[in-house]
Design an enzyme around this catalytic site. Structure first.
Site, PDB file in Angstrom:
ATOM      1  N   SER A  18       0.850  -1.178   0.000  1.00  0.00           N
ATOM      2  CA  SER A  18       0.000   0.000   0.000  1.00  0.00           C
ATOM      3  C   SER A  18       0.889   1.232   0.000  1.00  0.00           C
ATOM      4  CB  SER A  18      -0.914  -0.004   1.232  1.00  0.00           C
ATOM      5  OG  SER A  18      -1.884   1.002   1.125  1.00  0.00           O
ATOM      6  N   HIS A  22       1.170  12.221  -0.432  1.00  0.00           N
ATOM      7  CA  HIS A  22       0.585  13.559  -0.361  1.00  0.00           C
ATOM      8  C   HIS A  22       1.739  14.532  -0.609  1.00  0.00           C
ATOM      9  CE1 HIS A  22      -3.275  12.212   1.159  1.00  0.00           C
ATOM     10  NE2 HIS A  22      -2.630  11.424   1.995  1.00  0.00           N
ATOM     11  N   HIS A  32      -2.863   7.157  -4.504  1.00  0.00           N
ATOM     12  CA  HIS A  32      -2.965   5.937  -3.698  1.00  0.00           C
ATOM     13  C   HIS A  32      -2.796   4.749  -4.635  1.00  0.00           C
ATOM     14  CE1 HIS A  32      -5.866   2.621  -2.755  1.00  0.00           C
ATOM     15  NE2 HIS A  32      -5.117   2.589  -1.670  1.00  0.00           N
ATOM     16  N   ASN A  34      -2.510   0.252  -4.292  1.00  0.00           N
ATOM     17  CA  ASN A  34      -2.557  -0.898  -3.400  1.00  0.00           C
ATOM     18  C   ASN A  34      -2.698  -2.162  -4.231  1.00  0.00           C
ATOM     19  OD1 ASN A  34      -4.737  -2.862  -1.992  1.00  0.00           O
ATOM     20  ND2 ASN A  34      -3.353  -2.008  -0.467  1.00  0.00           N
ATOM     21  N   THR A  35      -1.951  -3.199  -3.854  1.00  0.00           N
ATOM     22  CA  THR A  35      -2.189  -4.542  -4.371  1.00  0.00           C
ATOM     23  C   THR A  35      -2.181  -5.491  -3.185  1.00  0.00           C
ATOM     24  OG1 THR A  35       0.161  -4.964  -4.787  1.00  0.00           O
ATOM     25  CG2 THR A  35      -1.135  -4.113  -6.636  1.00  0.00           C
ATOM     26  N   ARG A  36      -3.003  -6.535  -3.248  1.00  0.00           N
ATOM     27  CA  ARG A  36      -3.099  -7.455  -2.121  1.00  0.00           C
ATOM     28  C   ARG A  36      -3.574  -8.824  -2.573  1.00  0.00           C
ATOM     29  NH1 ARG A  36      -6.652  -3.589  -2.342  1.00  0.00           N
ATOM     30  NH2 ARG A  36      -8.861  -4.069  -2.501  1.00  0.00           N
ATOM     31  N   HIS A  66      -5.181   7.679 -16.436  1.00  0.00           N
ATOM     32  CA  HIS A  66      -6.146   6.667 -16.876  1.00  0.00           C
ATOM     33  C   HIS A  66      -5.669   5.931 -18.128  1.00  0.00           C
ATOM     34  CE1 HIS A  66      -9.599   7.059 -14.161  1.00  0.00           C
ATOM     35  NE2 HIS A  66      -9.211   8.318 -14.018  1.00  0.00           N
ATOM     36  N   HIS A  96     -21.667  11.834   1.762  1.00  0.00           N
ATOM     37  CA  HIS A  96     -22.090  13.034   2.476  1.00  0.00           C
ATOM     38  C   HIS A  96     -21.631  14.325   1.799  1.00  0.00           C
ATOM     39  CE1 HIS A  96     -18.098  12.422   4.337  1.00  0.00           C
ATOM     40  NE2 HIS A  96     -18.107  13.725   4.527  1.00  0.00           N
ATOM     41  N   GLY A 179      -7.217  -5.105  14.972  1.00  0.00           N
ATOM     42  CA  GLY A 179      -6.157  -4.885  15.948  1.00  0.00           C
ATOM     43  C   GLY A 179      -4.784  -4.591  15.391  1.00  0.00           C
TER      44      GLY A 179
END
Length: 196
Positions: A18, A22, A32, A34-36, A66, A96, A179
């Site tokens: 990850s 900034h 950002h 991320n690979t998982r 893109h 929101h 946790g």
């Protein structure tokens, strides 16, 4: 809980990368990536993606980002980029605020076609696409002058980014609920932000 077969055999293996940046210069977009992968003796799932979060939007930067993502997804099927772009547009939406947190990218989760090699190759290419998609944007804008107005726009946009990550991001929620080290989980937050 709820993962098929885990009750009978609880072994699992998980790995991920990850990255969040900034940037100091407000003309350089935040990003950002991320690979998982999650593995059990019964199944596997891949996920990942990357998305661009400029506080000052440049159409050519969005097109570059893109375009590269699309070119790295294309060998894996004509439907991959459009499907994962739509998923990113939905996932990185802030209800929101009634807007996206940035200009999108790609996002996918629970990816398992039944062909581990094929699934892993896609995830590798998502990772490989990151530098050619993002580095030219930073190189082009790194020395662009900026002042207080641009800094203010950046801090407000960073507040939007923080709102999204604290309220909606599944990875943040998962990390805190299971946790993990809170400092590691919250590493995606910007160093400074502002709300109006």
């Amino acid at each position: 809980k709820g993962i098929p077969g885990m009750r009978d055999d609880p072994r699992f293996w998980a790995a991920g990368i990850s990255l969040v940046a900034h940037m100091q210069n407000p003309h350089c977009p935040a990003v950002h990536m991320n690979t998982r992968m999650f593995w059990t003796p019964h199944a596997w799932w891949f996920g990942g993606g990357s998305d661009l979060n400029p506080c000052i939007e440049y159409a050519e930067d969005t097109a570059q980002f893109h375009g590269v993502l699309n070119s790295y997804c294309a060998p894996h099927g004509a439907d991959i980029y459009p499907r994962y772009k739509a998923w990113a547009d939905e996932y990185f939406y802030i209800p929101h605020r009634k807007r996206a947190r940035g200009v999108g990218g790609i996002f996918y989760d629970d990816h398992c076609t039944g062909d581990w090699g094929k699934d892993f190759a896609l995830t590798q290419d998502v990772g490989r696409a990151f530098l050619p998609a993002y580095a030219p944007l930073v190189e082009a804008r790194l020395n662009q002058p900026w002042g207080e107005a641009e800094r203010d726009a950046q801090l407000i946009h960073r507040g939007l980014y923080a709102e999204y990550n604290l309220l909606y991001d599944r990875g943040t929620k998962f990390g805190l609920e299971t946790g993990h080290d809170p400092d590691a989980v919250l590493m995606s937050l910007p160093p400074l932000a502002k709300w109006t």
